[in-house]
Design an enzyme around this catalytic site. Sequence first.
Site, mmCIF file in Angstrom:
data_model
loop_
_atom_site.group_PDB
_atom_site.id
_atom_site.type_symbol
_atom_site.label_atom_id
_atom_site.label_comp_id
_atom_site.label_asym_id
_atom_site.label_seq_id
_atom_site.Cartn_x
_atom_site.Cartn_y
_atom_site.Cartn_z
ATOM 1 N N ASN A 153 42.683 52.641 83.444
ATOM 2 C CA ASN A 153 42.551 51.176 83.513
ATOM 3 C C ASN A 153 41.101 50.786 83.251
ATOM 4 O OD1 ASN A 153 43.201 48.503 83.924
ATOM 5 N ND2 ASN A 153 43.197 48.643 86.160
ATOM 6 N N ASP A 350 26.636 54.064 64.719
ATOM 7 C CA ASP A 350 26.120 55.159 65.538
ATOM 8 C C ASP A 350 26.288 54.899 67.028
ATOM 9 O OD1 ASP A 350 25.396 56.570 63.313
ATOM 10 O OD2 ASP A 350 23.301 55.929 63.343
ATOM 11 N N LYS A 362 52.414 49.677 77.426
ATOM 12 C CA LYS A 362 51.181 48.952 77.123
ATOM 13 C C LYS A 362 50.296 49.762 76.172
ATOM 14 C CE LYS A 362 48.243 45.530 78.020
ATOM 15 N NZ LYS A 362 47.667 45.132 79.316
ATOM 16 N N HIS A 469 24.682 63.451 59.939
ATOM 17 C CA HIS A 469 25.994 62.876 60.229
ATOM 18 C C HIS A 469 27.013 63.217 59.144
ATOM 19 C CE1 HIS A 469 23.986 59.477 62.790
ATOM 20 N NE2 HIS A 469 23.782 60.691 63.277
ATOM 21 N N ASP A 471 29.341 61.383 58.079
ATOM 22 C CA ASP A 471 29.639 60.250 57.189
ATOM 23 C C ASP A 471 28.651 60.134 56.035
ATOM 24 O OD1 ASP A 471 27.393 59.196 58.465
ATOM 25 O OD2 ASP A 471 28.328 57.257 58.932
ATOM 26 N N CYS A 643 27.031 53.217 57.940
ATOM 27 C CA CYS A 643 26.154 53.327 59.113
ATOM 28 C C CYS A 643 25.900 51.963 59.753
ATOM 29 C CB CYS A 643 24.805 53.935 58.725
ATOM 30 S SG CYS A 643 24.911 55.549 57.934
#
Length: 661
Positions: A153, A350, A362, A469, A471, A643
């Site tokens: 929750n 990032d 839910k 990274h 990406d 980015c």
Amino acid sequence: MAQQRRVQLSVQRPTSTVCVLGTELSLDVRGAAPKGSVAFHAQGTPGVKLYVIHNSQSIKLPSSVGRWPLEPHTELLLSMDSVSKDVGDEKVKISYFRESGGIPGGRAMLYLTCVEVSLDADVGRSGAVSRTLLDKKTWTWGPDGHGAILLVNCDRDDPKSKTPDNRDNAICSYNDLKDMSQLVLRTRGPHTIFTGHRLLLHMDFSDSDKARVFYGGNSVALEEYQHVLGVSKLSYTVRPSRHQEESVFYVEGLAFPDVTFSGLVAFHVTLLESPEKDLLETPLFTDTVVFRVAPWIMTPNTLAPLEVFVCSVAGNEDFVEAVGKVAEKAKCRLTVCPELENRQDRWIQDEMEFGYVQAPHKTFPVVFDSPRDRQLKDFPIKRILGPDFGYLARQAPDGASSLDSFGNLEVSPPVTVKGKEYPLGRILIGSSFPRFGGRRMARAVKDFLVAQKVQAPVELFSDWLLVGHVDEFLSFVPAPDRKGFRLLLASPSACYQLLKEKQEEGYGEAVMFQGLKEVSKPTINEILTNEKLRKFNSYVQSCISWNRDILKRSLGLAEPDILDIPQLFRGDVSSGAEAFFPDMVNMLVLGRHLGIPKPFGPVVGGQCCLEQRVRELLEPLGLSCTFIDDYFSYHVLSGDVHCGTNVRRKPFAFKWWHMVP
């Protein structure tokens, strides 16, 4: 097999006990037998079913056999099919016989009261609690699996609160209750029977910091809901209502699965018999329900975009406008984080990663706050956390490295690898592997990702990059054929091949970075004759090729599933590589609309040859390419479009509990 309990008998006085619906009682006929007894006869009232286990056979009584030998392997069992109306309204009489006589040498009388005590949850995963024959004590994966599901929750339904709902012990609204899973205790039987017995709802100490239970009694008023179980509370005495057969409890998850937590939480209800004064209570029956806490799930580029996030900082107005136009084409909401909140930190990819949690009743999005903690560190918890929008974070106790930023956290679309299905894709993270030493993602983050189970992480080699990274060298775009996507990989080899083609076509003097002020503008000829640059890019290509092989094995890809995007890098082996021109795989993917860093490549025939090649690769897939100028606002600061943006996407249609990890 039904839960079974041993009951002692006596020939001196009648015995009384409770039989819980759905269980069996094993009567200790030998223990109560008078001295010299060799056989017994059992007789019950109509509401009692009696069985004798003799010579490994179960024989229902009454039977043609009148007497049964009192042997070690002879057993008398009983069960009841309906709840009693009064205390002791059913009974069993046991008569004992000596070898020589036909007259009973003694009799034992057992008075029975049948009650129903059942702890239920949404074990069938239908979205509602119902009675079930499924095993509530086990949790199984797959389309035919069963087991209740619990959400952490971690949203914030009370606008006045500063923290997620799972950090307080109160119910702030009815919406708060809707985030929780129901646990229903059903009790039926003579009400007076519960005055001499106690119903105890309890949980194991090891689970107590993983879930919290609330109970409002017979009231629906929010102020009546109290924290009754979990954290410091290990048990709660339930007093069944004379007028209601069901007591509804609400359960919230407090913690996600992690390295020390499998995700499974058990709740028990035990019926205790209250004995004479100064004696301990005796447990008569226990029912158990096991929940699994829902994992945090990442969303790949192939899922539909809902909202794009970008930061407004000094000098990036044109970038924000360009991103907004791509979002508009994709019919996607644009959210701009203002300078007052980003404090000149533009790297919103990032800082956080969007995902979601899901139970049958839910689903809501959850933002994962990275350990990076720069100027944007308060944005996820202060601006994104809210009603039906959850928040989670992990820290790097030894200090965060660049690899702990979430540009280094991606996820593939769904794949099948050697027959093994990954219907929610696989998480991709960068590391220093295969080198010894170097930077790695914080153990707390990596362990968390592994523990979610549903998107088994793949570790790639990214420490060869200055920033480090994943990406920076890969992306995924949707496709209408094959696996439904293409993997895009940055490719120095493809770039040199393209530039060589243009040189041979007579465009060797065409320059890079045309139109950019105070930027060196090398020609195609100069780039092709720069041996230092070529040698470094040969090294970069070997690093990307290493990752290509890992991705093919780990994602089950073939060469036609991969597109090589022309890209050069600069730098050196010790400090790491960064893009020589804006990194085109570092793109924003919004359905079929792509926001790609404008590369400012050599203009050939009135068109940038790099842009033209990318269009030739992507437009046949039905993709629309928009090239965004991010040179001075992002690229020179060691990042590009991906980015500087972030995307919240629709959840998978596939339900995570239908998979088999």
